[in-house]
Design an enzyme around this catalytic site. Structure first.
Site, PDB file in Angstrom:
ATOM      1  N   ASP A 149      -6.670  -6.224   3.319  1.00  0.00           N
ATOM      2  CA  ASP A 149      -6.802  -6.528   4.745  1.00  0.00           C
ATOM      3  C   ASP A 149      -7.948  -5.746   5.398  1.00  0.00           C
ATOM      4  OD1 ASP A 149      -5.867  -3.972   5.595  1.00  0.00           O
ATOM      5  OD2 ASP A 149      -3.835  -4.668   5.930  1.00  0.00           O
ATOM      6  N   ASP A 177      -2.718   3.957   8.243  1.00  0.00           N
ATOM      7  CA  ASP A 177      -1.569   4.248   7.371  1.00  0.00           C
ATOM      8  C   ASP A 177      -1.177   5.717   7.453  1.00  0.00           C
ATOM      9  OD1 ASP A 177      -1.489   1.608   6.657  1.00  0.00           O
ATOM     10  OD2 ASP A 177      -2.426   1.877   4.702  1.00  0.00           O
ATOM     11  N   HIS A 220       0.802  -1.223   0.000  1.00  0.00           N
ATOM     12  CA  HIS A 220       0.000   0.000   0.000  1.00  0.00           C
ATOM     13  C   HIS A 220       0.834   1.272   0.000  1.00  0.00           C
ATOM     14  CE1 HIS A 220      -4.438   1.095   1.101  1.00  0.00           C
ATOM     15  NE2 HIS A 220      -4.023   1.696  -0.006  1.00  0.00           N
ATOM     16  N   ASP A 240      -7.412  -1.822   0.314  1.00  0.00           N
ATOM     17  CA  ASP A 240      -6.436  -2.738   0.894  1.00  0.00           C
ATOM     18  C   ASP A 240      -7.189  -4.008   1.276  1.00  0.00           C
ATOM     19  OD1 ASP A 240      -4.773  -4.150   2.792  1.00  0.00           O
ATOM     20  OD2 ASP A 240      -3.644  -2.311   3.129  1.00  0.00           O
ATOM     21  N   GLU A 276      -2.086  -5.013  -1.333  1.00  0.00           N
ATOM     22  CA  GLU A 276      -1.674  -5.900  -0.243  1.00  0.00           C
ATOM     23  C   GLU A 276      -2.174  -7.340  -0.356  1.00  0.00           C
ATOM     24  OE1 GLU A 276       0.555  -5.241   1.999  1.00  0.00           O
ATOM     25  OE2 GLU A 276       0.643  -3.057   2.187  1.00  0.00           O
ATOM     26  N   ASP A 305      -9.501  -0.101   4.605  1.00  0.00           N
ATOM     27  CA  ASP A 305      -8.267  -0.641   5.171  1.00  0.00           C
ATOM     28  C   ASP A 305      -8.502  -0.990   6.633  1.00  0.00           C
ATOM     29  OD1 ASP A 305      -5.493  -1.072   5.824  1.00  0.00           O
ATOM     30  OD2 ASP A 305      -4.903   0.453   4.365  1.00  0.00           O
ATOM     31  N   HIS A 326       4.667   1.185   3.932  1.00  0.00           N
ATOM     32  CA  HIS A 326       3.251   0.888   3.660  1.00  0.00           C
ATOM     33  C   HIS A 326       2.359   1.302   4.821  1.00  0.00           C
ATOM     34  CE1 HIS A 326       2.793  -3.488   5.440  1.00  0.00           C
ATOM     35  NE2 HIS A 326       3.466  -2.706   6.248  1.00  0.00           N
ATOM     36  N   HIS A 358      -5.988  -0.463   8.590  1.00  0.00           N
ATOM     37  CA  HIS A 358      -5.008   0.438   9.200  1.00  0.00           C
ATOM     38  C   HIS A 358      -5.210   1.862   8.689  1.00  0.00           C
ATOM     39  CE1 HIS A 358      -3.273  -3.630   8.801  1.00  0.00           C
ATOM     40  NE2 HIS A 358      -2.774  -3.402   9.995  1.00  0.00           N
TER      41      HIS A 358
END
Length: 308
Positions: A229, A128, A97, A227, A272, A124, A141, A126
């Site tokens: 995840d 980030d 990412h 993403d 990802e 996502d 990332h 996260h």
């Protein structure tokens, strides 16, 4: 007929685990090109970008592989910007990412060129939004949103020609459930709009997405940075950083279908995906299914919206 371009970015230089470099090919094997073509789209696969190999070194001055990340992001920027200038919808197949820096810098540049406003959906687990001072790992990332907002090394923040590339109020983060302690304070200070999993649990996916999409008009370019995840690892195990408690299959489908309903999506990242950690390409198949929904796949032709 909508024109769509697939761009592979096979690298994991910004990540904490190896394997995301194989993500573009996994999505091709899962039938992404064919699935989009069957939806009546004019699909062209531009192949994979070339860039430096992953040297797999320890961080230096707070960043791991900064030179390589910069080079990959510049190439991503140039490829995405070229497709947008030709009025094609680019789909970046990652890759980790950190590549969102180059991708969204290109989209922001295109919006400046055309006088359009920009809305970014960051799907996502996260936020980030780390910096070299805040990151416990130095993996870039975990830093792309901060870099896009002007917080990071100049080699990354200036890609696309404007610093910052975006304003925090242009982004809506959805599905967040893992944020470092210092990063949490920084997100709050910068005023990012974050719909974390607690928010989604409390109000539901439909209201969350209505809020995230509020205010879009025919002069808005909608960019989706997906993403993998973002999804619950029970249904999407093929990612490097699995965080329990993400959206279910149906919740994710509703997110994608509501984005499609706006008719505003102009660019897309899929990031990802890590086939080295997957089971029989299961996560790639799911990602392709969800991308189809972003382009209008639905069970039925709906006669009317459900009651509120």
């Amino acid at each position: 007929m909508r024109a769509v371009s697939l761009i592979g970015a096979p690298t994991d230089v910004g990540a904490s685990d190896r394997g995301a470099s194989m993500g573009p090919e996994a999505m091709r094997v899962a039938g992404l090109h064919q699935a989009l073509a069957q939806r009546g789209l004019d699909v062209v696969d531009r192949g994979n970008l070339a860039g430096p190999a992953n040297p797999w070194q320890t961080p230096s001055s707070g960043y791991r592989h900064l030179r390589e990340v910069v080079e990959w992001n510049q190439r991503v920027h140039d490829a995405m910007y070229a497709e947008l200038r030709h009025e094609r919808l680019p789909i970046l197949l990652g890759g980790d990412h950190s590549l969102g820096i180059g991708s969204i810098s290109a989209v922001a540049r295109h919006c400046r060129d055309t006088g359009r406003s920009l809305r970014i959906l960051w799907l996502d687990a996260h936020a980030d939004f780390n910096t070299s001072e805040l990151s416990p790992s130095g993996n870039i990332h975990g830093m792309p949103v901060a870099c896009l907002c002007g917080f990071g090394p100049s080699e990354l923040t200036r890609i696309g020609g404007a610093v910052p590339a975006i304003q925090p109020q242009w982004i809506r983060q959805i599905g967040i459930r893992s944020v470092d302690a210092g990063e949490k304070r920084f997100v709050h200070e910068q005023g990012l709009e974050v719909f974390d999993m607690r928010f989604i649990d409390e109000v539901g996916v439909r209201q969350t997405m209505e809020m995230a999409l509020e205010g879009l008009d025919d002069r808005t370019h909608l960019h989706v940075s997906f993403d993998v995840d973002f999804l619950d690892p029970e249904i999407a195990p093929g990612v490097g950083t699995t965080i329990p408690g993400g959206p279910t299959y149906r919740e994710a489908q509703l997110c994608m279908e509501m984005i499609a309903d706006t008719g505003r999506m102009g660019s897309l990242d899929v990031m990802e995906l890590n086939p080295a950690l997957d089971v029989r390409n299961r996560t790639a198949v799911l990602a392709v299914d969800l991308i189809e929904s972003l382009f209008g796949k639905s069970t039925l032709m709906r006669k009317h919206a459900p009651p509120r």
